[in-house]
Motif scaffolding. Sequence first.
Motif, short mmCIF file in Angstrom:
data_model
loop_
_atom_site.label_atom_id
_atom_site.label_comp_id
_atom_site.label_asym_id
_atom_site.label_seq_id
_atom_site.Cartn_x
_atom_site.Cartn_y
_atom_site.Cartn_z
N TRP A 1 39.85 36.20 37.78
CA TRP A 1 39.17 37.25 38.52
C TRP A 1 39.33 37.09 40.03
O TRP A 1 39.50 38.07 40.74
N ARG A 2 39.28 35.88 40.52
CA ARG A 2 39.48 35.68 41.95
C ARG A 2 40.87 36.14 42.39
O ARG A 2 41.04 36.79 43.42
N ALA A 3 41.87 35.81 41.57
CA ALA A 3 43.25 36.20 41.90
C ALA A 3 43.43 37.71 41.83
O ALA A 3 44.06 38.32 42.71
N VAL A 4 42.88 38.33 40.78
CA VAL A 4 43.02 39.78 40.61
C VAL A 4 42.30 40.51 41.74
O VAL A 4 42.81 41.49 42.30
N TRP A 5 41.11 40.06 42.06
CA TRP A 5 40.31 40.70 43.11
C TRP A 5 41.07 40.67 44.44
O TRP A 5 41.21 41.70 45.11
N ALA A 6 41.56 39.50 44.81
CA ALA A 6 42.28 39.38 46.08
C ALA A 6 43.56 40.20 46.07
O ALA A 6 43.89 40.87 47.07
N ALA A 7 44.30 40.18 44.96
CA ALA A 7 45.55 40.92 44.89
C ALA A 7 45.32 42.42 44.97
O ALA A 7 46.09 43.15 45.62
N ALA A 8 44.27 42.92 44.31
CA ALA A 8 43.98 44.35 44.33
C ALA A 8 43.61 44.81 45.73
O ALA A 8 44.04 45.88 46.18
N LEU A 9 42.80 44.03 46.44
CA LEU A 9 42.43 44.40 47.80
C LEU A 9 43.63 44.32 48.73
O LEU A 9 43.81 45.17 49.61
N ARG A 10 44.46 43.30 48.54
CA ARG A 10 45.66 43.15 49.37
C ARG A 10 46.59 44.34 49.22
O ARG A 10 47.22 44.79 50.19
N LYS A 11 46.68 44.87 48.01
CA LYS A 11 47.55 46.01 47.76
C LYS A 11 47.06 47.26 48.49
O LYS A 11 47.86 48.06 48.97
N VAL A 12 45.73 47.42 48.57
CA VAL A 12 45.17 48.57 49.28
C VAL A 12 45.34 48.41 50.78
O VAL A 12 45.77 49.32 51.48
N ASN A 13 44.94 47.23 51.27
CA ASN A 13 45.04 46.96 52.71
C ASN A 13 45.02 45.44 52.90
O ASN A 13 44.02 44.79 52.59
N PRO A 14 46.10 44.86 53.37
CA PRO A 14 46.13 43.40 53.53
C PRO A 14 44.97 42.85 54.35
O PRO A 14 44.55 41.70 54.15
N ASP A 15 44.44 43.68 55.26
CA ASP A 15 43.33 43.22 56.09
C ASP A 15 42.04 43.04 55.28
O ASP A 15 41.11 42.38 55.74
N PHE A 16 41.97 43.65 54.09
CA PHE A 16 40.77 43.53 53.26
C PHE A 16 40.78 42.27 52.40
O PHE A 16 39.79 41.95 51.74
N THR A 17 41.88 41.54 52.38
CA THR A 17 42.01 40.38 51.49
C THR A 17 41.03 39.28 51.87
O THR A 17 41.09 38.76 53.00
N PRO A 18 40.14 38.88 50.97
CA PRO A 18 39.19 37.81 51.29
C PRO A 18 39.83 36.45 51.10
O PRO A 18 40.87 36.31 50.45
#
Length: 440
Positions: free
Chosen positions: A182-199
């Motif tokens: 879940w941590r990996a999926v969450w970060a990857a999904a946000l990165r795909k939308v906007n790299p600046d959103f990646t936690p």
Amino acid sequence: MDPASGVIVAQTAAGTAVVLGLMRCGRIWLCPVCAATIRHKRAEEITTAVVEWIRRGGIAYLVTFTARHGHTDRLADLMDALQGTRKTPDTPRRPGAYQRLITGGTWAGRPDRDQDGIRDRIGYIGMIRATEVTVGQVNGWHPHIHAIVLVGGLTTGQRAEREVVGVFDPSETSLEEWQTHWRAVWAAALRKVNPDFTPDDRHGVDFKRLETERDAHDLGEYIAKTQDGKAPALELARADLKTAAHGNVTPFELLGRIGDLTGGMTEDDATGVGSLEWNLARWHEYERATKGRRAIEWTRYLRLMLGMDGGDTEADDLDLLLGADADGGELRAGVTVTEDGWTAVTRRALDLAAIQAAEGKDGNLDPAAVGERVSEVLAAAGAANKIVVLTPAEVAEAYALMLESLALRREEAAFRRRREHEDHHTDIEVIGSLDMDTAT
């Protein structure tokens, strides 16, 4: 609700007062009055579910999801990244990071290859999601999701026919696999939308496990208390009680400062932070970004599996508001106020005074005394002849009519939910039916 009937201000057997016959807006995001009642009822519902699951031997986790954000990020963009975009006549709905958590072959398995997924190994039966929003002058908007995730369940059937037939303890290896995934999926999904959103790895997804009988009792006890950050059900539902941390404010704190500043207070004396212009701009942006979104949502069919009724729509929120009126118990004293009489009361901001007058705080619970006290408020509003004191029998009759109306609403809601259960083309399930050969 019915101009011909007017408004009923009544006293309950417990000495509290209720006002029957008023419309409710039911806007959980925007209305402090409706939000307080709806969120309290939602918190009770969540606690009932979690307590019951833990008592049955299941395991629950409070999981918090956040995104990196800055003062230039728009709330709508962040909400789209977390929750997904809303469907419009011109554009289809795009899933957000939340929906991506429960899709793909790694999570769901590959039935065509007879392979289990992570959800099977941890016994995932569903989750309850609540979205919370705060804002600060330095770091901007901070939307985040709290979810109570129920695991350790053995199930049979699909969709509306799915049932829990037992519980088990997932292995530590499987639980660790789930959290890492879940941590990996969450970060990857946000990165795909906007790299600046990646936690970063530490702040993106946080897991807190609840599994003991004591946890279950604590949830039941906390439900009656003010949110203190330690009760998972309240953490989910009672955003209206929260004061944001780290210089941030909640939306209702924005609203409170707007009220203070427009009421003549200085910026130093008013609650909250920022100028009137800043608070108004943030509030308007918040209104637009939350329109059409659900603040609290259960995984489809989770209520059915737990033997619970209810739903997550705005109509269901209105049901909760009407149900709260009926929760007061037996009505034994009251008055009817005509529509124009109640308008006069509210125009002079005396509606709270009318409610307090019906509560019987002086110890005199006689219906005539209640009527006299409320009549004094009506007289102060210039509407002394707009009130009729009800006998106990008339109050009971009015109460029965209200319950009849409520029962009809609940019957309509139950029919609506049955129709929804028959429609398997839900957002999550449509996403879940994507190519299962594609592992996340």
